[in-house]
Design an enzyme around this catalytic site. Structure first.
Site, PDB file in Angstrom:
ATOM      1  N   SER A 715       0.801  -1.225   0.000  1.00 52.65           N
ATOM      2  CA  SER A 715       0.000   0.000   0.000  1.00 52.65           C
ATOM      3  C   SER A 715       0.835   1.277   0.000  1.00 52.65           C
ATOM      4  CB  SER A 715      -0.958   0.010   1.193  1.00 52.65           C
ATOM      5  OG  SER A 715      -0.245   0.010   2.403  1.00 52.65           O
ATOM      6  N   LYS A 758      -7.139   3.629   7.995  1.00 55.52           N
ATOM      7  CA  LYS A 758      -6.187   4.586   7.421  1.00 55.52           C
ATOM      8  C   LYS A 758      -6.753   6.009   7.436  1.00 55.52           C
ATOM      9  CE  LYS A 758      -3.911   1.130   4.508  1.00 55.52           C
ATOM     10  NZ  LYS A 758      -3.651   0.631   3.145  1.00 55.52           N
TER      11      LYS A 758
END
Length: 820
Positions: A715, A758
């Site tokens: 990511s 996140k």
């Protein structure tokens, strides 16, 4: 009396102390007694609660400490002045006593030695000094501490003829008991005769009396030495009479016994006692089992099994080893709640109120429980759901199970699976083995006393599977399969038990370590971290009142403002849950409790100055700013088992031959992402107006801070690419910007997981703009709008699009001339 001369009594186990066994007591001289009487006791003492034993002044006893509070106290005191207060509990059955469960009068004790035994336990040798009285309990954690006063001052004993006659009588009766008891060696009488001090003799005999704990406590509390001596004499007389009666019973069965009959000696003695009592204990046990069985709602098959095993028990000799195993099996059988169910609460609104009252947020879980109740009310009979709450620590997964039980109106039971490695823990042992018992599932159902409790399987991701003791994760498959658990088979029961009405709620921090088949059987509900605003509300509604209550502080004595809680959360905690916040609140309240107790002046409203004084300087301030004025620094978003985190990617140039190096404890996947980003940048250098020859003149170093923490995953791909592009173009990265996304050599930006966590991490870091793959846009639909407030999302499909969104057209101050 117990056996004061038995060397095995030097190190008695705690169970022996509970059963009232005597301890070895070294003799005390008159000089030692005078010295002890002259000592003054401290104003406050740490308090050690004892179960079924009383310490008397001058007496030395060994104690095997097993409770965590007691271990902490003994170790801390042994490293200090070695002086503690010893107090007997009112009820020995209480595992964690409260202040009201302790007697007021105890004995000051000196820890003479602390021994670490081969079995891992700790044994403390302590000597009683003087009696004291508890005035006030001032501390309950990590162990008890109290303000104490001297119970009585030393008084001179009136040594007249009557007193000496009383002491001689105590000695004579003690010697008679020693002679009659086969367990006490005759040398013990030498110890009795050698004691010079009358007071110590009384304490010595009182300590070794085979009597109830309340009578020993009564002896300790008697101030008048003559009155105490008379009571000791009375108890000795009672003990002597019991011993003589026991010997009479034994003499009654001592006939001409040949070698074959000697094996039945114990059984003959038991029969004689039963004749004296007029009834048989084994008959009592079978009658009690039959009485319990009459009330059971079990099936025909279970009833047949019970009747068959009960008939087998009645044919057994009570002295046989198999008798206790068979009795234990039948007790388990009748104690289990066969087809016994608690009535569910179908008041949906009330259930919602209970869930909202106990937990803030967690709407998905609450909604699922309410849905289950609604369907159950319509259908009347339904298999319970098997839920798995997955999320970071401290978000309320475990405590939610208790709230669900309260809302539904069911009994609650919790079973911790952390570190479970033996399949027999789930399925039980076959009853043919010595010490066999049911598995923990059946044991828990037995304790719950209903066949439809809310059953929390805590830390299901910590089960250790596939070893020499079998695979407990595989054993759980039957438990958590709605098609199978209606006929769960336990090896000890040897019959099936219906678990289909049990509402199983499993908790886990991650599903990566959960068996795939097990994961497939559960309905997984993701519980993400909390926003700062949610944490403030949780603190105000739950944490602060709970901690005030646990520390004995009233709500009007200490207050926390919203602003202060915001400061505490922002500067001192970086977590998805509220566990660390709870600990810090407890620390602040403990600090203030000291001033409340001593009546010193203090500020009732906690402020920032108190935070710095109690918790130290802020822990999280620097390196959390997402604005950077240097090139080659970009902010990424990462998912961890404890929630979302922001990730700094730093890149720098040095003269060289175009080598790429990476540091920061990176995994293979992250290193591959860095290589892809660098190669893509080289192949598309023309678009960014970078001279292709530049790459062969400079070495590139990529570093991700916090090198002690392992990092991996794809990511961070677009974050590394942005840092490299900023480095070679010397353009600034936009302020308040964070990003996440996987990259490919074709320049595609792929979706990643953990979006909610996140986003929370980005909010905590004060980011305003977030770049992610356009395929992740659908993930925002499951996130509440208030989580997204103040955030601007930019969705990309191509890596090159990231550059326009992430970099400004302005170059940094004093840019490096990379094309030379």
């Amino acid at each position: 009396m117990g056996n004061p001369m038995d060397p095995n009594n030097n190190f008695k186990s705690l169970s022996d102390l509970i059963e009232g066994e005597a301890e070895f007591v070294p003799l005390l001289s008159q000089e030692d007694e005078d010295r002890i009487n002259a000592e003054k006791i401290p104003d406050s003492l740490p308090i050690l609660p004892l179960r079924n034993t009383v310490l008397f002044p001058g007496v030395v006893i060994p104690l095997t400490v097993g409770r965590d509070k007691s271990i902490n106290l003994i170790r801390e005191a042994y490293q200090g002045n070695k002086t503690i207060g010893v107090v007997a509990q009112r009820d020995a059955k209480i595992e964690n006593p409260k202040p009201e469960d302790l007697h007021e009068v105890g004995t000051v004790a000196q820890i003479m030695k602390l021994l670490h035994m081969p079995d891992g336990s700790n044994t403390a040798i302590i000597q009683g000094k003087k009696r004291f009285k508890i005035e006030e309990i001032v501390q309950e954690k990590p162990y008890f501490a109290a303000q104490v006063s001297e119970y009585d001052s030393p008084k001179s004993v009136e040594r007249d003829k009557k007193f000496y006659a009383l002491i001689d009588s105590i000695k004579d009766l003690s010697n008679q008991i020693i002679k009659l008891s086969p367990n006490i060696p005759s040398e013990a009488s030498v110890a009795i005769k050698s004691i010079e001090s009358p007071v110590f003799l009384i304490n010595f005999v009182a300590s070794n009396l085979n009597t109830e704990i309340f009578e020993k406590q009564k002896l300790l509390e008697i101030s008048d030495i003559n009155e105490r001596a008379n009571l000791v004499l009375s108890l000795l007389t009672k003990e002597l009479q019991m011993l003589e009666l026991k010997n009479q019973i034994q003499d009654k069965v001592k006939t001409d016994i040949d070698k074959q009959q000697r094996n039945y000696l114990l059984n003959q003695q038991l029969k004689t006692i039963q004749e004296e009592l007029g009834e048989s204990p084994s008959q009592q046990e079978t009658d009690e089992l039959k009485k319990k069985a009459e009330k059971k709602k079990w099936s025909k098959e279970v009833k047949e099994t019970f009747d068959k095993e009960l008939a087998k028990l009645e044919r057994m000799n009570p002295a046989a080893v198999e008798y206790s195993i068979q009795l234990n099996y039948l007790n388990v059988l009748v104690d289990l709640p066969w087809n016994e169910y608690t009535e569910d609460n179908f008041d949906i609104k009330k259930a919602e109120e209970v869930l909202d009252q106990d937990h803030y947020g967690l709407e998905k879980v609450k909604e699922r429980i309410v849905e289950y109740l609604a369907v159950l009310k319509l259908k009347g009979d339904m298999r319970s759901p098997i839920l798995c709450l997955m999320g970071p620590p401290g978000v309320g997964k475990t405590s939610l199970g208790k709230s669900v039980a309260k809302a539904v109106g069911r009994n609650y039971i919790r079973m911790s699976l952390g570190g479970l490695r033996d399949e027999a823990e789930i399925r039980g042992h076959r009853k043919t083995y010595i010490g066999a018992m049911p598995g923990r599932i059946i044991q828990s159902i037995r304790r719950a006393k209903s066949a439809n409790p809310v059953f929390v399987l805590d830390e299901i991701d910590k089960v250790i599977g596939g070893n020499i003791n079998g695979d407990p994760a595989s054993a759980l498959l039957e438990v958590l399969d709605p098609e199978q658990n209606k006929s769960f088979y336990d090896n000890f029961l040897e019959t099936e038990f219906d678990l289909s009405k049990v509402m199983f709620i499993a908790t886990a921090n991650t599903l990566n370590t959960v068996h795939p088949a097990l994961r497939d059987r559960m309905e997984v509900i993701n519980i993400s971290g909390y926003l700062v605003e949610e944490k403030i509300e949780i603190a105000r509604r739950h944490l602060v009142p709970k901690q005030l209550r646990e520390h004995g502080v009233k709500q009007n004595q200490l207050t926390f403002t919203k602003k202060l809680l915001d400061k505490l959360i922002d500067d001192y905690t970086r977590e998805s849950g509220v566990r660390m916040l709870d600990k810090y609140l407890a620390k602040i309240i403990r600090n203030k409790a000291r001033y409340i107790v001593t009546n010193d002046s203090y500020k009732k409203s906690v402020d920032e100055e108190d935070l710095k004084k109690i918790l130290g300087p802020p822990r999280y301030q620097q390196e959390r700013d997402t604005t950077h004025l240097v090139p080659g620094v970009a902010v990424g978003l990462a998912w961890t088992a404890v929630g979302g985190e922001i990730l700094f990617v730093e890149a720098s140039l040095s003269k060289g031959k175009g080598n790429l190096s990476m540091t920061g404890n990176l995994g293979d996947v992250m290193k591959e992402s860095a290589t892809i980003a660098f190669e893509y940048l080289k192949s598309h250098s023309g678009i960014l107006e970078i001279d292709p020859d530049t790459f062969s003149k400079w070495n590139v170093h990529i570093h991700i801070p916090e090198g002690a923490t392992p990092k991996d995953g794809p990511s961070a791909g677009i974050t590394i690419f942005t840092a490299l592009a900023s480095l070679f173009t010397q353009r600034k990265v936009k302020a308040k910007l964070a990003m996440t996304g996987e990259i490919t050599l074709r320049g595609k930006v792929l979706p990643v997981g953990g979006i909610k966590e996140k986003i929370l991490a980005a909010r905590r870091a004060k980011a305003k703009n977030i770049i992610m793959s356009e395929d992740n846009e659908k993930d925002l639909e499951d996130i509440k709008p208030e989580y997204l407030e103040g955030l601007h999302f930019h969705y990309v499909n191509q890596m090159i699009d990231v550059i326009d969104l992430a970099l400004t057209s302005e170059k940094v101050k004093e840019p490096l001339k990379v094309d030379k």
